[in-house]
Design a protein around this motif. Structure first.
Motif, PDB file in Angstrom:
ATOM      1  N   VAL A  44       0.994  -1.107  -0.150  1.00  0.00           N
ATOM      2  CA  VAL A  44      -0.058  -0.032   0.130  1.00  0.00           C
ATOM      3  C   VAL A  44       0.911   1.249   0.083  1.00  0.00           C
ATOM      4  O   VAL A  44       1.913   1.346   0.924  1.00  0.00           O
ATOM      5  CB  VAL A  44      -1.027   0.110   1.278  1.00  0.00           C
ATOM      6  N   ALA A  45       0.930   2.104  -0.958  1.00  0.00           N
ATOM      7  CA  ALA A  45       1.345   3.532  -0.921  1.00  0.00           C
ATOM      8  C   ALA A  45       0.506   4.339  -0.482  1.00  0.00           C
ATOM      9  O   ALA A  45      -0.533   5.001  -1.170  1.00  0.00           O
ATOM     10  CB  ALA A  45       1.947   3.836  -2.242  1.00  0.00           C
ATOM     11  N   SER A  46       0.615   4.982   0.630  1.00  0.00           N
ATOM     12  CA  SER A  46      -0.416   6.034   1.269  1.00  0.00           C
ATOM     13  C   SER A  46       0.003   7.193   0.806  1.00  0.00           C
ATOM     14  O   SER A  46       1.259   7.886   0.988  1.00  0.00           O
ATOM     15  CB  SER A  46      -0.184   6.092   2.832  1.00  0.00           C
ATOM     16  N   ASP A  47      -0.739   7.659   0.109  1.00  0.00           N
ATOM     17  CA  ASP A  47      -0.187   9.158  -0.784  1.00  0.00           C
ATOM     18  C   ASP A  47      -0.733  10.395   0.008  1.00  0.00           C
ATOM     19  O   ASP A  47      -1.556  11.212  -0.097  1.00  0.00           O
ATOM     20  CB  ASP A  47      -1.366   9.360  -2.095  1.00  0.00           C
ATOM     21  N   GLY A  48       0.209  10.550   1.333  1.00  0.00           N
ATOM     22  CA  GLY A  48       0.274  11.642   2.012  1.00  0.00           C
ATOM     23  C   GLY A  48      -1.247  11.766   2.673  1.00  0.00           C
ATOM     24  O   GLY A  48      -1.694  13.055   2.871  1.00  0.00           O
ATOM     25  N   SER A  49      -1.766  10.797   3.201  1.00  0.00           N
ATOM     26  CA  SER A  49      -3.048  10.417   3.779  1.00  0.00           C
ATOM     27  C   SER A  49      -2.914  11.191   5.073  1.00  0.00           C
ATOM     28  O   SER A  49      -1.828  11.215   5.909  1.00  0.00           O
ATOM     29  CB  SER A  49      -3.361   9.099   3.985  1.00  0.00           C
ATOM     30  N   GLY A  50      -4.024  11.930   5.428  1.00  0.00           N
ATOM     31  CA  GLY A  50      -3.980  12.839   6.598  1.00  0.00           C
ATOM     32  C   GLY A  50      -4.973  11.894   7.670  1.00  0.00           C
ATOM     33  O   GLY A  50      -5.122  12.347   8.810  1.00  0.00           O
ATOM     34  N   ASP A  51      -5.493  10.611   7.455  1.00  0.00           N
ATOM     35  CA  ASP A  51      -6.154   9.883   8.272  1.00  0.00           C
ATOM     36  C   ASP A  51      -5.245   8.629   8.550  1.00  0.00           C
ATOM     37  O   ASP A  51      -3.773   8.910   8.432  1.00  0.00           O
ATOM     38  CB  ASP A  51      -7.307   9.496   7.747  1.00  0.00           C
ATOM     39  N   ASP A  52      -5.782   7.673   9.165  1.00  0.00           N
ATOM     40  CA  ASP A  52      -5.045   6.388   9.581  1.00  0.00           C
ATOM     41  C   ASP A  52      -4.751   5.237   8.608  1.00  0.00           C
ATOM     42  O   ASP A  52      -4.822   4.074   8.651  1.00  0.00           O
ATOM     43  CB  ASP A  52      -5.378   5.733  10.923  1.00  0.00           C
ATOM     44  N   THR A  53      -4.773   5.699   7.070  1.00  0.00           N
ATOM     45  CA  THR A  53      -4.736   4.907   5.922  1.00  0.00           C
ATOM     46  C   THR A  53      -3.590   4.082   6.280  1.00  0.00           C
ATOM     47  O   THR A  53      -3.617   2.696   6.171  1.00  0.00           O
ATOM     48  CB  THR A  53      -4.567   5.544   4.714  1.00  0.00           C
ATOM     49  N   GLN A  63       2.560  -4.143   3.434  1.00  0.00           N
ATOM     50  CA  GLN A  63       3.762  -3.384   3.485  1.00  0.00           C
ATOM     51  C   GLN A  63       3.331  -2.355   2.903  1.00  0.00           C
ATOM     52  O   GLN A  63       2.519  -1.915   2.014  1.00  0.00           O
ATOM     53  CB  GLN A  63       4.882  -3.948   2.259  1.00  0.00           C
ATOM     54  N   VAL A  64       3.646  -1.105   3.691  1.00  0.00           N
ATOM     55  CA  VAL A  64       3.399   0.258   3.326  1.00  0.00           C
ATOM     56  C   VAL A  64       4.295   1.228   3.187  1.00  0.00           C
ATOM     57  O   VAL A  64       5.556   1.070   3.836  1.00  0.00           O
ATOM     58  CB  VAL A  64       2.569   0.852   4.787  1.00  0.00           C
ATOM     59  N   VAL A  65       4.300   1.805   1.972  1.00  0.00           N
ATOM     60  CA  VAL A  65       5.128   3.146   1.656  1.00  0.00           C
ATOM     61  C   VAL A  65       4.435   4.427   1.908  1.00  0.00           C
ATOM     62  O   VAL A  65       3.290   4.642   1.606  1.00  0.00           O
ATOM     63  CB  VAL A  65       5.578   3.029   0.250  1.00  0.00           C
ATOM     64  N   GLU A  66       4.877   5.337   2.787  1.00  0.00           N
ATOM     65  CA  GLU A  66       4.460   6.600   2.928  1.00  0.00           C
ATOM     66  C   GLU A  66       4.872   7.542   2.173  1.00  0.00           C
ATOM     67  O   GLU A  66       5.958   7.975   2.394  1.00  0.00           O
ATOM     68  CB  GLU A  66       4.170   6.668   4.541  1.00  0.00           C
ATOM     69  N   LEU A  67       3.985   8.342   1.279  1.00  0.00           N
ATOM     70  CA  LEU A  67       4.393   9.546   0.477  1.00  0.00           C
ATOM     71  C   LEU A  67       4.304  10.874   1.483  1.00  0.00           C
ATOM     72  O   LEU A  67       3.265  10.740   2.056  1.00  0.00           O
ATOM     73  CB  LEU A  67       3.974   9.874  -0.714  1.00  0.00           C
ATOM     74  N   PRO A  68       5.068  11.619   1.598  1.00  0.00           N
ATOM     75  CA  PRO A  68       5.189  12.596   2.813  1.00  0.00           C
ATOM     76  C   PRO A  68       3.845  13.718   2.451  1.00  0.00           C
ATOM     77  O   PRO A  68       3.273  14.367   3.182  1.00  0.00           O
ATOM     78  CB  PRO A  68       6.526  13.315   2.757  1.00  0.00           C
ATOM     79  N   VAL A  69       3.625  13.976   1.183  1.00  0.00           N
ATOM     80  CA  VAL A  69       2.518  14.918   0.742  1.00  0.00           C
ATOM     81  C   VAL A  69       1.779  14.084  -0.371  1.00  0.00           C
ATOM     82  O   VAL A  69       2.201  13.036  -0.850  1.00  0.00           O
ATOM     83  CB  VAL A  69       3.127  16.125   0.169  1.00  0.00           C
TER      84      VAL A  69
END
Length: 220
Positions: A44-53, A63-69
């Motif tokens: 899962v690539a969380s695209d700068g999510s503001g919630d608990d994605t 496995q999670v990749v977090e984009l900063p924005v």
């Protein structure tokens, strides 16, 4: 016989499921769990999510990749593809409901068999709104299966906020073999339900305006 079975299992193609996600904490976990019934490689690539994605996806086993924005679905998809290792990938939206392993296999089967370079999933019987929208513009579906290296080679993949038009354009320009696959009883949570009617309608209009003007923007 035991040696032969082991060799066959070792030769089985690896598959990853990649899921770009933006503020989908309510649904991403169920999508991840369905994907894990097919393969342990779920990203899962969380695209700068503001919630608990990101947290919901991790708890479900991804496995999670977090984009900063929030950069858009295209950059998030690219990040998930770079994190993947498998030869084949299934691309999914994070707001699906009703998804099962059988749906994933329906998309994968013709790709693994070599009869298609890409299959595109379209909803059937999951709900009037999502069925109608998906069938009206099936080439914009976010449910797809193909080789990972082919998807990485799509021009403009990382610069498009919504990458589906770029993917479909590349299918046509390179002469790839592709077709639609029906996904019975699968639907998406519509934006109006997630964000409220007016905010959801605004987001939907903005999305379709961007999607439908892809060709015009590429010519400029």
């Amino acid at each position: 016989m035991r040696t032969g079975s082991t060799s066959a299992a070792a030769a089985a193609p690896r598959v990853a499921v990649v899921i770009p996600a933006f503020n989908e904490e309510q649904t991403v976990g169920a999508v991840v769990q369905a994907a894990l019934t097919l393969t342990p490689e779920v990203i899962v690539a969380s695209d700068g999510s503001g919630d608990d994605t990101a947290g919901a996806a991790r708890r479900a086993g991804a496995q999670v990749v977090e984009l900063p924005v929030n950069a858009g679905k295209g950059p998030a998809l690219l990040a998930a593809l770079h994190a993947a290792q498998a030869e084949f990938v299934v691309m999914l939206d994070a707001d699906l409901v009703g998804l099962t392993r059988e749906h994933l296999e329906l998309m994968l089967r013709p790709v693994l068999a070599g009869t298609l370079d890409m299959s595109i999933g379209v909803f059937e019987g999951g709900g009037f709104v999502t069925d109608w929208g998906n069938k009206l513009t099936p080439h914009l579906s976010g449910q797809r299966a193909c080789r990972r290296d082919w998807l990485l080679g799509v021009p403009d993949l990382a610069v498009e906020r919504w990458p589906e038009p770029a993917i479909t354009a590349h299918l046509k320009s390179c002469g790839a073999r592709w077709d639609y696959v029906e996904l019975p009883q699968v639907a998406q949570v519509v934006k109006e339900k997630k964000r409220g009617f007016w905010q959801g309608a605004k987001a939907r209009t903005k999305m379709y305006a961007h999607l439908m003007t892809y060709r015009a923007r590429r010519k400029t």
